[in-house]
Design a protein around this motif. Structure first.
Motif, PDB file in Angstrom:
ATOM      1  N   PRO A  88       0.825  -1.220   0.000  1.00 52.07           N
ATOM      2  CA  PRO A  88       0.000   0.000   0.000  1.00 52.07           C
ATOM      3  C   PRO A  88       0.853   1.262   0.000  1.00 52.07           C
ATOM      4  CG  PRO A  88      -0.807  -1.576   1.602  1.00 52.07           C
ATOM      5  CD  PRO A  88       0.486  -2.121   1.081  1.00 52.07           C
ATOM      6  N   GLY A  89       0.504   2.188  -0.873  1.00 53.10           N
ATOM      7  CA  GLY A  89       1.200   3.461  -0.961  1.00 53.10           C
ATOM      8  C   GLY A  89       2.498   3.431  -1.739  1.00 53.10           C
ATOM      9  N   MET A  90       2.840   2.309  -2.357  1.00 50.80           N
ATOM     10  CA  MET A  90       4.109   2.191  -3.062  1.00 50.80           C
ATOM     11  C   MET A  90       3.974   2.247  -4.571  1.00 50.80           C
ATOM     12  SD  MET A  90       6.512   2.035  -0.993  1.00 50.80           S
ATOM     13  CE  MET A  90       6.652   2.037   0.749  1.00 50.80           C
ATOM     14  N   VAL A  91       2.814   2.656  -5.097  1.00 47.96           N
ATOM     15  CA  VAL A  91       2.614   2.669  -6.540  1.00 47.96           C
ATOM     16  C   VAL A  91       1.938   3.970  -6.952  1.00 47.96           C
ATOM     17  CG1 VAL A  91       0.394   1.464  -6.406  1.00 47.96           C
ATOM     18  CG2 VAL A  91       1.744   1.296  -8.476  1.00 47.96           C
ATOM     19  N   HIS A  92       2.336   4.453  -8.126  1.00 48.92           N
ATOM     20  CA  HIS A  92       1.725   5.642  -8.718  1.00 48.92           C
ATOM     21  C   HIS A  92       1.284   5.260 -10.127  1.00 48.92           C
ATOM     22  CE1 HIS A  92       0.962   9.833  -9.537  1.00 48.92           C
ATOM     23  NE2 HIS A  92       1.662   9.729 -10.647  1.00 48.92           N
ATOM     24  N   VAL A  93      -0.019   5.383 -10.408  1.00 53.44           N
ATOM     25  CA  VAL A  93      -0.581   4.956 -11.685  1.00 53.44           C
ATOM     26  C   VAL A  93      -1.169   6.153 -12.410  1.00 53.44           C
ATOM     27  CG1 VAL A  93      -2.263   3.444 -12.803  1.00 53.44           C
ATOM     28  CG2 VAL A  93      -1.182   2.727 -10.681  1.00 53.44           C
ATOM     29  N   THR A  94      -0.801   6.310 -13.678  1.00 53.86           N
ATOM     30  CA  THR A  94      -1.404   7.339 -14.530  1.00 53.86           C
ATOM     31  C   THR A  94      -1.797   6.707 -15.860  1.00 53.86           C
ATOM     32  OG1 THR A  94       0.772   7.987 -15.363  1.00 53.86           O
ATOM     33  CG2 THR A  94      -0.108   9.261 -13.523  1.00 53.86           C
ATOM     34  N   PRO A  98      -5.929   5.025 -24.029  1.00 52.65           N
ATOM     35  CA  PRO A  98      -7.067   4.182 -23.672  1.00 52.65           C
ATOM     36  C   PRO A  98      -6.693   2.777 -23.209  1.00 52.65           C
ATOM     37  CG  PRO A  98      -7.012   4.598 -26.035  1.00 52.65           C
ATOM     38  CD  PRO A  98      -5.933   5.409 -25.423  1.00 52.65           C
ATOM     39  N   LYS A  99      -5.601   2.231 -23.716  1.00 52.51           N
ATOM     40  CA  LYS A  99      -5.211   0.869 -23.352  1.00 52.51           C
ATOM     41  C   LYS A  99      -3.868   0.820 -22.639  1.00 52.51           C
ATOM     42  CE  LYS A  99      -5.583  -0.718 -27.593  1.00 52.51           C
ATOM     43  NZ  LYS A  99      -5.592  -1.673 -28.717  1.00 52.51           N
ATOM     44  N   ARG A 100      -3.371   1.943 -22.179  1.00 49.73           N
ATOM     45  CA  ARG A 100      -2.040   1.989 -21.572  1.00 49.73           C
ATOM     46  C   ARG A 100      -2.082   2.573 -20.170  1.00 49.73           C
ATOM     47  NH1 ARG A 100       1.781   4.434 -26.313  1.00 49.73           N
ATOM     48  NH2 ARG A 100       1.558   2.692 -27.755  1.00 49.73           N
ATOM     49  N   LEU A 101      -1.206   2.055 -19.335  1.00 52.83           N
ATOM     50  CA  LEU A 101      -1.009   2.579 -17.987  1.00 52.83           C
ATOM     51  C   LEU A 101       0.474   2.830 -17.769  1.00 52.83           C
ATOM     52  CD1 LEU A 101      -3.209   0.194 -15.817  1.00 52.83           C
ATOM     53  CD2 LEU A 101      -3.750   2.503 -16.544  1.00 52.83           C
ATOM     54  N   ASN A 102       0.779   3.935 -17.128  1.00 48.94           N
ATOM     55  CA  ASN A 102       2.142   4.224 -16.721  1.00 48.94           C
ATOM     56  C   ASN A 102       2.210   3.954 -15.222  1.00 48.94           C
ATOM     57  OD1 ASN A 102       4.763   5.028 -16.601  1.00 48.94           O
ATOM     58  ND2 ASN A 102       4.335   7.204 -16.845  1.00 48.94           N
ATOM     59  N   VAL A 103       2.988   2.964 -14.817  1.00 50.36           N
ATOM     60  CA  VAL A 103       3.059   2.541 -13.429  1.00 50.36           C
ATOM     61  C   VAL A 103       4.459   2.812 -12.905  1.00 50.36           C
ATOM     62  CG1 VAL A 103       2.801   0.589 -11.852  1.00 50.36           C
ATOM     63  CG2 VAL A 103       1.362   0.739 -13.888  1.00 50.36           C
ATOM     64  N   LYS A 104       4.520   3.501 -11.775  1.00 53.71           N
ATOM     65  CA  LYS A 104       5.804   3.780 -11.121  1.00 53.71           C
ATOM     66  C   LYS A 104       5.730   3.287  -9.693  1.00 53.71           C
ATOM     67  CE  LYS A 104       6.725   7.893 -13.838  1.00 53.71           C
ATOM     68  NZ  LYS A 104       6.862   9.344 -13.824  1.00 53.71           N
ATOM     69  N   PHE A 105       6.756   2.561  -9.282  1.00 57.06           N
ATOM     70  CA  PHE A 105       6.842   2.062  -7.921  1.00 57.06           C
ATOM     71  C   PHE A 105       7.813   2.946  -7.148  1.00 57.06           C
ATOM     72  CE2 PHE A 105       5.641  -1.556 -10.519  1.00 57.06           C
ATOM     73  CZ  PHE A 105       4.538  -2.017  -9.825  1.00 57.06           C
ATOM     74  N   SER A 106       7.416   3.352  -5.928  1.00 55.66           N
ATOM     75  CA  SER A 106       8.276   4.255  -5.168  1.00 55.66           C
ATOM     76  C   SER A 106       9.466   3.531  -4.556  1.00 55.66           C
ATOM     77  CB  SER A 106       7.470   4.972  -4.089  1.00 55.66           C
ATOM     78  OG  SER A 106       6.895   4.033  -3.215  1.00 55.66           O
ATOM     79  N   GLU A 125      -9.449  -2.192 -15.336  1.00 56.49           N
ATOM     80  CA  GLU A 125      -9.504  -3.171 -14.250  1.00 56.49           C
ATOM     81  C   GLU A 125      -8.189  -3.200 -13.468  1.00 56.49           C
ATOM     82  OE1 GLU A 125     -11.668  -6.096 -12.128  1.00 56.49           O
ATOM     83  OE2 GLU A 125     -12.354  -4.903 -13.818  1.00 56.49           O
ATOM     84  N   VAL A 126      -7.079  -3.250 -14.179  1.00 56.75           N
ATOM     85  CA  VAL A 126      -5.773  -3.282 -13.507  1.00 56.75           C
ATOM     86  C   VAL A 126      -5.525  -1.981 -12.752  1.00 56.75           C
ATOM     87  CG1 VAL A 126      -3.275  -3.346 -13.903  1.00 56.75           C
ATOM     88  CG2 VAL A 126      -4.755  -4.989 -15.040  1.00 56.75           C
ATOM     89  N   SER A 127      -5.923  -0.848 -13.324  1.00 53.98           N
ATOM     90  CA  SER A 127      -5.723   0.417 -12.606  1.00 53.98           C
ATOM     91  C   SER A 127      -6.531   0.439 -11.314  1.00 53.98           C
ATOM     92  CB  SER A 127      -6.084   1.609 -13.499  1.00 53.98           C
ATOM     93  OG  SER A 127      -7.476   1.655 -13.726  1.00 53.98           O
ATOM     94  N   LEU A 128      -7.734  -0.123 -11.334  1.00 57.77           N
ATOM     95  CA  LEU A 128      -8.523  -0.204 -10.098  1.00 57.77           C
ATOM     96  C   LEU A 128      -7.858  -1.117  -9.079  1.00 57.77           C
ATOM     97  CD1 LEU A 128     -12.163  -0.339 -11.477  1.00 57.77           C
ATOM     98  CD2 LEU A 128     -11.048   1.544 -10.285  1.00 57.77           C
ATOM     99  N   TRP A 129      -7.282  -2.238  -9.546  1.00 57.62           N
ATOM    100  CA  TRP A 129      -6.571  -3.121  -8.623  1.00 57.62           C
ATOM    101  C   TRP A 129      -5.405  -2.399  -7.976  1.00 57.62           C
ATOM    102  CZ3 TRP A 129      -5.672  -8.013 -12.110  1.00 57.62           C
ATOM    103  CH2 TRP A 129      -6.901  -8.591 -12.429  1.00 57.62           C
ATOM    104  N   LEU A 130      -4.622  -1.695  -8.806  1.00 58.67           N
ATOM    105  CA  LEU A 130      -3.442  -1.011  -8.283  1.00 58.67           C
ATOM    106  C   LEU A 130      -3.838   0.125  -7.360  1.00 58.67           C
ATOM    107  CD1 LEU A 130      -1.189  -0.960 -11.453  1.00 58.67           C
ATOM    108  CD2 LEU A 130      -1.042  -2.483  -9.484  1.00 58.67           C
TER     109      LEU A 130
END
Length: 150
Positions: A88-94, A98-106, A125-130
């Protein structure tokens, strides 16, 4: 003599052609096998129950929804996976399309990046999970957060 060289070249070309297709098919099988991903994640984190699995469009990364509101991520490196339990709190999602996510882990325990999914529904769905993995304790306390009747 010329026929011998020609036949040898054709045999060599056939072997190279066959090996390249065999290698490509093995990579596709390894990348797209959700069952193998579940087994590997189970070995890395035996106490975590998996509820759902979504892989990226190229099959190299698999995102997992876990039983208690947490999420997991696995990245294929050849025949091996690197498994990561998202704290929890270790991920930043933008969103990056439409089909892409930029995921950064702190924390530097896992490599983030741009992930492309097969369709918009899987990316959402994956963005909601993250994003749900920010505070899994709250999700467990309030059943309406995770979409269960309360």
């Amino acid at each position: 003599m010329l026929w011998t060289i020609t036949i040898a070249c054709l045999l060599l070309a056939g072997l190279i052609f066959r090996q390249s297709f065999r290698k490509r098919n093995e990579e596709i099988e390894m990348a797209g096998d959700a069952g193998l991903a579940i087994l590997e994640f189970g070995r890395a984190f035996p106490g975590e129950a998996i509820r759902a699995v979504i892989s990226t469009a190229n099959g190299r990364t698999v995102f997992l929804r876990l039983h208690d509101g947490k999420a997991g991520c696995m990245n294929a490196h050849g025949h091996h996976y690197s498994c990561h339990l998202i704290e929890p709190g270790m991920v930043h999602v933008t969103g990056a399309g439409p089909k892409r996510l930029n995921v950064k882990f702190s924390n530097a325990a896992f490599e983030g990046g741009m992930f492309e999914f097969r369709d918009e529904k899987e990316a959402a769905e994956v963005s909601l999970w993250l994003l749900g993995s920010f505070m899994p304790g709250l999700a467990a306390q309030n059943p309406r957060i995770v979409g269960q009747p309360g």
